[in-house]
Design an enzyme around this catalytic site. Sequence first.
Site, PDB file in Angstrom:
ATOM      1  N   ASP A   1     -32.062 -22.592  26.212  1.00 59.97           N
ATOM      2  CA  ASP A   1     -30.736 -23.062  25.810  1.00 59.97           C
ATOM      3  C   ASP A   1     -29.661 -22.249  26.529  1.00 59.97           C
ATOM      4  O   ASP A   1     -29.882 -21.084  26.879  1.00 59.97           O
ATOM      5  CB  ASP A   1     -30.598 -22.910  24.295  1.00 59.97           C
ATOM      6  CG  ASP A   1     -29.478 -23.772  23.742  1.00 59.97           C
ATOM      7  OD1 ASP A   1     -28.958 -24.631  24.482  1.00 59.97           O
ATOM      8  OD2 ASP A   1     -29.124 -23.591  22.560  1.00 59.97           O
TER       9      ASP A   1
ATOM     10  N   THR B   1     -23.926 -26.475  28.026  1.00 62.02           N
ATOM     11  CA  THR B   1     -22.674 -27.155  27.721  1.00 62.02           C
ATOM     12  C   THR B   1     -21.724 -27.088  28.913  1.00 62.02           C
ATOM     13  O   THR B   1     -20.659 -27.704  28.884  1.00 62.02           O
ATOM     14  CB  THR B   1     -21.992 -26.495  26.503  1.00 62.02           C
ATOM     15  OG1 THR B   1     -21.858 -25.092  26.736  1.00 62.02           O
ATOM     16  CG2 THR B   1     -22.834 -26.698  25.245  1.00 62.02           C
TER      17      THR B   1
ATOM     18  N   LYS C   1     -29.534 -31.695  22.133  1.00 64.57           N
ATOM     19  CA  LYS C   1     -30.326 -31.267  23.299  1.00 64.57           C
ATOM     20  C   LYS C   1     -31.596 -30.546  22.869  1.00 64.57           C
ATOM     21  O   LYS C   1     -32.683 -30.816  23.395  1.00 64.57           O
ATOM     22  CB  LYS C   1     -29.454 -30.373  24.206  1.00 64.57           C
ATOM     23  CG  LYS C   1     -28.288 -31.119  24.851  1.00 64.57           C
ATOM     24  CD  LYS C   1     -27.488 -30.232  25.794  1.00 64.57           C
ATOM     25  CE  LYS C   1     -26.568 -29.292  25.071  1.00 64.57           C
ATOM     26  NZ  LYS C   1     -25.445 -29.984  24.379  1.00 64.57           N
ATOM     27  N   THR C   2     -31.481 -29.630  21.914  1.00 59.25           N
ATOM     28  CA  THR C   2     -32.660 -28.914  21.420  1.00 59.25           C
ATOM     29  C   THR C   2     -33.621 -29.861  20.713  1.00 59.25           C
ATOM     30  O   THR C   2     -34.845 -29.798  20.895  1.00 59.25           O
ATOM     31  CB  THR C   2     -32.234 -27.785  20.459  1.00 59.25           C
ATOM     32  OG1 THR C   2     -31.297 -26.938  21.115  1.00 59.25           O
ATOM     33  CG2 THR C   2     -33.443 -26.963  20.018  1.00 59.25           C
TER      34      THR C   2
ATOM     35  N   ARG D   1     -24.284 -33.133  14.769  1.00 57.76           N
ATOM     36  CA  ARG D   1     -24.318 -31.849  14.052  1.00 57.76           C
ATOM     37  C   ARG D   1     -23.177 -31.782  13.039  1.00 57.76           C
ATOM     38  O   ARG D   1     -23.356 -31.318  11.903  1.00 57.76           O
ATOM     39  CB  ARG D   1     -24.215 -30.684  15.038  1.00 57.76           C
ATOM     40  CG  ARG D   1     -24.290 -29.311  14.368  1.00 57.76           C
ATOM     41  CD  ARG D   1     -24.171 -28.203  15.394  1.00 57.76           C
ATOM     42  NE  ARG D   1     -25.333 -28.192  16.280  1.00 57.76           N
ATOM     43  CZ  ARG D   1     -25.355 -27.564  17.451  1.00 57.76           C
ATOM     44  NH1 ARG D   1     -24.278 -26.927  17.892  1.00 57.76           N
ATOM     45  NH2 ARG D   1     -26.443 -27.586  18.195  1.00 57.76           N
TER      46      ARG D   1
END
Length: 360
Positions: free
Chosen positions: A130, A179, A85-86, A238
């Site tokens: 975030d 999330t 997302k980032t 990740r």
Amino acid sequence: MSIISDDNEFQTNVHEVKAKKNPVTKPEKIECDRNFENCIRPKSFDSYIGQSALKDTLKITIEAAKKREQPLDHLLFYGPPGLGKTTLAGVIAQEMGVDLKITSAPALERPRDIIGILMSLKGNEILFIDEIHRLNKVAEEILYSAMEDFYLDMTTGKSQTVKTLRVPLPKFTLIGATTKAGELSGPLRDRFGIIHRLEFYTEKELAQVITRTAGILNIEIDEKGANAIARRSRGTPRIANRLVKRVSDYAIVKNNGKINEDIANTALDILKIDEFGLDTTDRSLLRLIIEKYDGGPVGIETIAAAIGEDVRTLEDVCEPYLLQSGLLQRTPRGRKVSPAAYRHLNYHTLKQNSNQQTLF
């Protein structure tokens, strides 16, 4: 939403905002690019792997915004952690040719925090927040008028000297990431013009991510080695990138730095990550439900107490993948393991309602 202060305090806050502007970061020149996470982040849609449907939609939206010469609509990305997302926010800023400011909701504790960031924005800039579901109520209400009308509503003075101020803001784009989309309030969620869920990656996509990361880090890896790591990466880039480094460490010691299928499997076995990507905690959770509670259902608090883990850790870290992979089931009465979990953990019987039934 209004902010109450006297004239002197307001002037002081304005000066503080000017003096403490958030540093603007450009996706291609992030200061901490030497950091592992940032040096492997893709900077364009061409190098961003996965989320194909989302990329196609965003490309059209960005192209339309450029032709209109207007900023993008506000965007909300939600989904499990580690899916990019980032990174996607940085790619959007790069494609739009604008600057990006990054912050997180827990850092915006006081009204002046969010006000300072908003007043330091320039035209068409992108603000990325975030974990936006963790915004406090005051900060959230300040965002309402900022997102909708590009104004900050304030009041100055006290008692009979109160004055209303409406401070204009340059048009900007807010990108929120969370999330837990369900914890976002309705009024805030409705102000996002574009809402997308990020999906878990396929093994093929993860293998491409692993190959790309290995190339950036000068790690020698073959196709089968990349596939072996991808199978155990829980559908999350990740995790895949982290495992590449751990397997690389093992390969340097045991195989002159070359990663093949055998080296990858051996290294991951040593890390106690099995072929489903489950770690020790995941397997302990499933075994507890099978051995102590006849396969469930059992409450999450009971599970957390029994294996010595925090409830939020189980809900946010372990459960999403176990549910996605079909190994765990969530019911109104609690958690249950599926027949697939019995097979994976080499249990040959499934007990339900104290009656033993043969699976095979």
